[in-house]
Design a protein around this motif. Structure first.
Motif, mmCIF file in Angstrom:
data_model
loop_
_atom_site.group_PDB
_atom_site.id
_atom_site.type_symbol
_atom_site.label_atom_id
_atom_site.label_comp_id
_atom_site.label_asym_id
_atom_site.label_seq_id
_atom_site.Cartn_x
_atom_site.Cartn_y
_atom_site.Cartn_z
ATOM 1 N N LEU A 1 0.820 -1.210 0.000
ATOM 2 C CA LEU A 1 0.000 0.000 0.000
ATOM 3 C C LEU A 1 0.853 1.259 0.000
ATOM 4 O O LEU A 1 0.464 2.282 -0.584
ATOM 5 C CB LEU A 1 -0.929 0.012 1.221
ATOM 6 C CG LEU A 1 -2.021 -1.061 1.279
ATOM 7 C CD1 LEU A 1 -2.809 -0.935 2.582
ATOM 8 C CD2 LEU A 1 -2.969 -0.925 0.089
ATOM 9 N N THR A 2 2.002 1.201 0.679
ATOM 10 C CA THR A 2 2.820 2.419 0.842
ATOM 11 C C THR A 2 4.006 2.470 -0.105
ATOM 12 O O THR A 2 4.796 3.397 -0.031
ATOM 13 C CB THR A 2 3.338 2.506 2.284
ATOM 14 O OG1 THR A 2 4.104 1.317 2.601
ATOM 15 C CG2 THR A 2 2.180 2.621 3.266
ATOM 16 N N ARG A 3 4.137 1.485 -0.988
ATOM 17 C CA ARG A 3 5.278 1.484 -1.897
ATOM 18 C C ARG A 3 5.210 2.712 -2.819
ATOM 19 O O ARG A 3 4.177 2.992 -3.428
ATOM 20 C CB ARG A 3 5.294 0.206 -2.719
ATOM 21 C CG ARG A 3 6.544 0.076 -3.607
ATOM 22 C CD ARG A 3 6.649 -1.288 -4.237
ATOM 23 N NE ARG A 3 6.970 -2.299 -3.227
ATOM 24 C CZ ARG A 3 6.182 -3.273 -2.865
ATOM 25 N NH1 ARG A 3 4.984 -3.393 -3.432
ATOM 26 N NH2 ARG A 3 6.540 -4.153 -1.949
ATOM 27 N N GLY A 4 6.304 3.426 -2.890
ATOM 28 C CA GLY A 4 6.350 4.633 -3.710
ATOM 29 C C GLY A 4 5.856 5.873 -3.004
ATOM 30 O O GLY A 4 5.955 6.972 -3.544
ATOM 31 N N GLU B 1 -0.147 8.247 6.836
ATOM 32 C CA GLU B 1 -1.606 8.283 6.819
ATOM 33 C C GLU B 1 -2.188 7.019 6.209
ATOM 34 O O GLU B 1 -3.188 6.479 6.693
ATOM 35 C CB GLU B 1 -2.078 9.522 6.042
ATOM 36 C CG GLU B 1 -1.834 10.838 6.781
ATOM 37 C CD GLU B 1 -2.252 12.035 5.947
ATOM 38 O OE1 GLU B 1 -2.537 11.842 4.747
ATOM 39 O OE2 GLU B 1 -2.281 13.153 6.498
ATOM 40 N N ILE B 2 -1.572 6.531 5.140
ATOM 41 C CA ILE B 2 -2.046 5.295 4.506
ATOM 42 C C ILE B 2 -1.907 4.118 5.461
ATOM 43 O O ILE B 2 -2.814 3.292 5.602
ATOM 44 C CB ILE B 2 -1.263 5.038 3.198
ATOM 45 C CG1 ILE B 2 -1.596 6.116 2.163
ATOM 46 C CG2 ILE B 2 -1.570 3.647 2.652
ATOM 47 C CD1 ILE B 2 -0.752 6.038 0.909
ATOM 48 N N ARG B 3 -0.761 4.046 6.148
ATOM 49 C CA ARG B 3 -0.537 2.959 7.099
ATOM 50 C C ARG B 3 -1.532 3.026 8.250
ATOM 51 O O ARG B 3 -2.117 2.006 8.634
ATOM 52 C CB ARG B 3 0.887 3.036 7.633
ATOM 53 C CG ARG B 3 1.250 1.904 8.603
ATOM 54 C CD ARG B 3 2.604 2.159 9.220
ATOM 55 N NE ARG B 3 2.594 3.412 9.965
ATOM 56 C CZ ARG B 3 3.643 4.219 10.101
ATOM 57 N NH1 ARG B 3 4.780 3.922 9.520
ATOM 58 N NH2 ARG B 3 3.556 5.327 10.814
ATOM 59 N N ASP B 4 -1.741 4.211 8.806
ATOM 60 C CA ASP B 4 -2.667 4.349 9.925
ATOM 61 C C ASP B 4 -4.091 3.975 9.518
ATOM 62 O O ASP B 4 -4.825 3.340 10.283
ATOM 63 C CB ASP B 4 -2.645 5.780 10.466
ATOM 64 C CG ASP B 4 -1.346 6.105 11.191
ATOM 65 O OD1 ASP B 4 -0.618 5.149 11.523
ATOM 66 O OD2 ASP B 4 -1.057 7.296 11.406
ATOM 67 N N ASP B 5 -4.475 4.373 8.317
ATOM 68 C CA ASP B 5 -5.819 4.031 7.842
ATOM 69 C C ASP B 5 -5.968 2.522 7.662
ATOM 70 O O ASP B 5 -7.006 1.942 8.023
ATOM 71 C CB ASP B 5 -6.086 4.745 6.519
ATOM 72 C CG ASP B 5 -7.449 4.388 5.936
ATOM 73 O OD1 ASP B 5 -8.466 4.814 6.518
ATOM 74 O OD2 ASP B 5 -7.483 3.679 4.916
ATOM 75 N N ALA B 6 -4.933 1.874 7.127
ATOM 76 C CA ALA B 6 -4.994 0.423 6.925
ATOM 77 C C ALA B 6 -5.079 -0.316 8.249
ATOM 78 O O ALA B 6 -5.837 -1.280 8.391
ATOM 79 C CB ALA B 6 -3.768 -0.046 6.130
ATOM 80 N N VAL B 7 -4.311 0.131 9.244
ATOM 81 C CA VAL B 7 -4.347 -0.514 10.556
ATOM 82 C C VAL B 7 -5.707 -0.304 11.217
ATOM 83 O O VAL B 7 -6.279 -1.235 11.809
ATOM 84 C CB VAL B 7 -3.220 0.017 11.455
ATOM 85 C CG1 VAL B 7 -3.345 -0.557 12.863
ATOM 86 C CG2 VAL B 7 -1.858 -0.336 10.869
#
Length: 756
Positions: free
Chosen positions: A65-68, A76-82
């Motif tokens: 999800l966070t590649r690039g 923010e992407i990581r926190d939303d996924a968790v």
């Protein structure tokens, strides 16, 4: 109403409320059942190591999800996924019917799942590990772009159109069902309004075309559309059995995970082992508390009874506060509760000794009481804050039961400030009411000859030998760390640890393992018939665990497996880093606080002596072969607080005596201060030692890696307070002196005298 009675009423209300909060945790079940339901629920929750169950640590894999991405967007992407994963995990567990699961986030990408009563979590792990991404695809025509996906069963590969026509986001419900003609289990699903409209359009325009149902990248079925489906209902079949179909329906109802989850840590305890650990913890705790209470009565007679009353109140308030906070009591938590009782005695001993000194100077009873509390207050505050620094870091960097230990210790230290300073003083004032004149004599045996001594003990006469011996032992301990090294547990090296209970001999069990081709080590663990099997870390841990159980059960059908711990290499590496960081930060925190409260040479002397104490404790772990795990780290951080606590008392007295007689030679100041605090130092160490001793002797392997290092550390910390820290402070003071190391040449020890 005078001030005394106002305080008495206020403290009494606090105590009544606190003990009332503790009562549901202490009453027998038969009595508790007669109380209101809301009051019954106000009790301590037992940890999984005490009631049985499973602990899982899941890692949210956000790499794809966070590649690039970079910076704030990536976080923010990581926190939303968790956050979304947490909700999906919660829904899936609620669907399984697990009673009161605990689901919390840990760190940046971790989710902790605790399952009370679940001692075989394999199905739960499977359910949580599946992403459950559902999509519907048309098959691609030959020669057109296609996404080739394998079938869930068999070797067939399906060429699918890359873009799905519908996904699981439109799913409203999914339930286990049975196909009327064949009786085979199927999954009946219902789409929401938007999904029903899309599904109707798709099936209307593609009658006669194969329509693939894809779950987690595999085609589970690809039926041909026979007629338009306009009601928004459908059926998924794929050769399932009833359990597989039911689990698939559960996953679809709970929703898809935004990204895969990986089980990186698992700890499972059977209910029988948990019950044994409760009985062991309660028994050793009661014995330790009884030893402490008996010692206080023996040392201070009726004044000891006052201290014991405050200690009992302290214990009740700690339990009540933990229950009010919704804390979970673990086996390390019980150890922390016992240790907090032992350390709470420190303040009472310090107060009694200060009052004894003031009474010996001829003060009246009330005057000695006031002066004793005033002089003891700052020392008590300093010693408790230094311990809280270590405990706070333990909570910040610890995991699972270790955090339970930190919470229990922190609550115990805070409550002890109230009981020792407020409650004890109130009881003592009540005892002395009406005695406005006459001196006060604290009863009790003069074990150290303090009443008859007129000159300080010459501790500084052996300072050189003490420092040299300490350095030699520390160097030897550091050498032992290099070889043979610590017996690190799976917390730090990863792998599988399985406890085995069976009457079979160890040779029989080893032969069974050898026949299965498993690589691992089997050793005796605890009482007769108890063994510990360790298997190396790897991606196939689950398969090797089942193979080991099968191999051991084949040679010993009555074998039981009451405890299982699995730690992945990524988690064990994190434990190493956080443990080292916690110890370093604890030392830095102590240095900063002591620097604020004392002169630089005192702070550095405490830190250097602390390093010597820790190195010897690590050498003790190597010598005894005790397993070095997270519980041992808790013991080391506890010793950091305890050791500095002890030295703060000595340094505080040195500072006080220096202010009273600035011209007195430093060696005399140190000897006088050590002599004056000797009774307190030995009494505090002895009571803490007595509190932990039953757990060290009879607590079993589960707490040996905590209790035994603490017992050893108490001895080392006490001796270093008397023979290492104070001489080190003197050396550093001369070193930091503007005149250089040669400044302040030692004067004669005969130039002053002091009374204990």
């Amino acid at each position: 109403m005078n001030r005394f009675w106002i305080r008495a009423v206020t403290y009494g209300l606090v105590i009544v409320l606190g003990l009332g909060a503790a009562l549901p945790s202490l009453l027998p079940p038969a009595w508790l059942s007669a109380l209101p339901a809301a009051y019954q629920s106000h009790s301590l929750t037992l940890g999984l190591d005490l009631q049985g169950g499973s602990h899982l640590l899941l890692k949210v894999d956000t790499d794809d999800l966070t590649r690039g991405k970079s910076g704030r967007e990536k976080a923010e992407i990581r926190d939303d996924a968790v956050a979304r994963s947490l909700e999906v995990v919660r829904r899936r567990l609620n669907e399984t019917g697990v009673v009161e699961p605990l689901i919390v986030r840990q760190g940046d990408d971790g989710i902790v799942v605790q399952l009370p009563g679940v001692t075989d979590p394999e199905r739960i792990k499977t359910l949580l590990g599946r992403t459950a991404k559902l999509s519907f695809h048309l098959l691609a025509e030959p020669g057109t772009p296609a996404r080739r996906l394998p079938a869930s069963e068999g070797d067939r590969v399906y060429p699918l159109k890359p873009l799905p026509l519908l996904d699981g986001g439109n799913l409203e419900d999914a339930r286990l069902g049975f196909e009327p003609r064949t009786g085979q289990p199927v999954v009946n699903f219902q789409l929401d309004d938007e999904g029903a409209r899309k599904f109707a359009e798709i099936t209307t325009h593609h009658v006669g075309d194969p329509f693939a149902v894809v779950l987690d990248g595999k085609v589970i079925t690809a039926p041909v559309i026979r007629s338009p489906i306009t009601a928004g209902r459908g059926q998924i079949s794929g050769g399932f059995d009833a359990r597989e179909a039911g689990d698939l329906a559960l996953l679809l109802r709970a929703g898809a995970l935004p990204t895969p989850l990986e089980v990186v840590e698992q700890r499972t305890v059977g209910p029988d082992l948990g019950g044994d650990q409760i009985r062991m913890g309660v028994a050793t705790g009661l014995i330790g508390a009884a030893l402490v209470l008996a010692f206080m009565v023996l040392a201070y007679r009726r004044w000891g009874l006052i201290a014991n009353t405050a200690l009992v109140i302290n214990l009740g308030l700690v339990i009540g506060l933990l229950a009010s906070l919704g804390a979970t009591l673990t086996l390390p938590g019980i150890a922390g509760l016992i240790l907090s009782v032992g350390m709470a005695v420190d303040a009472n001993i310090l107060i009694n000794e200060r009052i004894r000194e003031e009474a010996r100077r001829g003060r009246s009873g009330q005057g000695a009481l006031r002066a004793g509390f005033q002089r003891a207050y700052a020392t008590i505050l300093d010693s408790n804050i230094t311990t809280l620094i270590a405990v706070g870091l333990l909570f910040q960097f610890g995991a699972g039961p270790v955090r339970g230990f930190a919470v229990t210790m922190a609550v115990g230290l805070v409550v002890s400030l109230f009981t020792s300073i407020s409650v004890t003083r109130l009881l003592m004032e009540w005892r002395l009411r009406g005695r406005t004149r006459g001196t006060l004599t604290l009863p009790g045996p003069d074990w150290l000859g303090a009443e008859r001594r007129r000159r300080p003990i010459r501790f500084m006469a052996v300072r050189g030998r003490g420092i040299v011996l300490s350095l030699v032992l520390s160097v030897a301990s550091l050498g032992a760390l290099a070889w043979p090294g610590l017996n690190t547990g799976i917390d730090f090296q990863g792998g599988v640890a399985m406890e085995v209970h069976t009457p079979a001999t160890i040779d029989t069990l080893r032969s069974g393992l050898a026949a299965s081709g498993l690589e691992g080590s089997l050793q005796r663990f605890g009482d007769d018939g108890q063994y510990l099997l360790r298997l190396p870390a790897g991606a196939d841990s689950d398969a090797r665990i089942e193979a080991a159980k099968a191999a051991l059960s084949a040679v010993s059908p009555e074998a039981g497996f009451p405890r299982l711990d699995v730690v992945g290499p990524s988690v064990s590496g994190g434990f190493v880093e956080t443990s080292i960081l916690a110890v370093l930060l604890a030392g830095a925190g102590m240095l900063v606080y002591l620097r604020l409260r004392f002169a630089p040479h005192f702070a550095w002397a405490a830190l250097i002596t602390l390093g010597l104490d820790l190195s010897k404790t690590l050498g003790f772990l190597v010598l005894t072969g005790l397993e070095f795990n997270l519980t041992t780290v808790a013991a080391l951080l506890t010793l950091i607080g305890y050791s500095v606590n002890d030295k703060v008392v000595v340094f505080d007295r040195m500072r006080e005596n220096r202010a009273l007689d600035p011209e007195r030679p430093l060696e005399d100041i140190i000897d006088l201060s050590l002599t004056q605090t000797l009774r307190r130092t030995l009494f505090t160490s002895l009571t803490t030692f007595l509190a932990i001793l039953p757990m060290g002797l009879a607590g079993g392997p589960a707490v040996a890696s905590f209790a035994l290092p603490v017992l050893f550390g108490i001895v080392v910390g006490t001796s270093s307070s008397m023979f290492i820290a104070a001489p080190m402070a003197m050396f550093l003071e001369r070193w930091f002196s503007p005149e250089g190391p040669a400044a302040r040449e030692p004067a004669s020890l005969e130039s002053g005298s002091g009374y204990l």
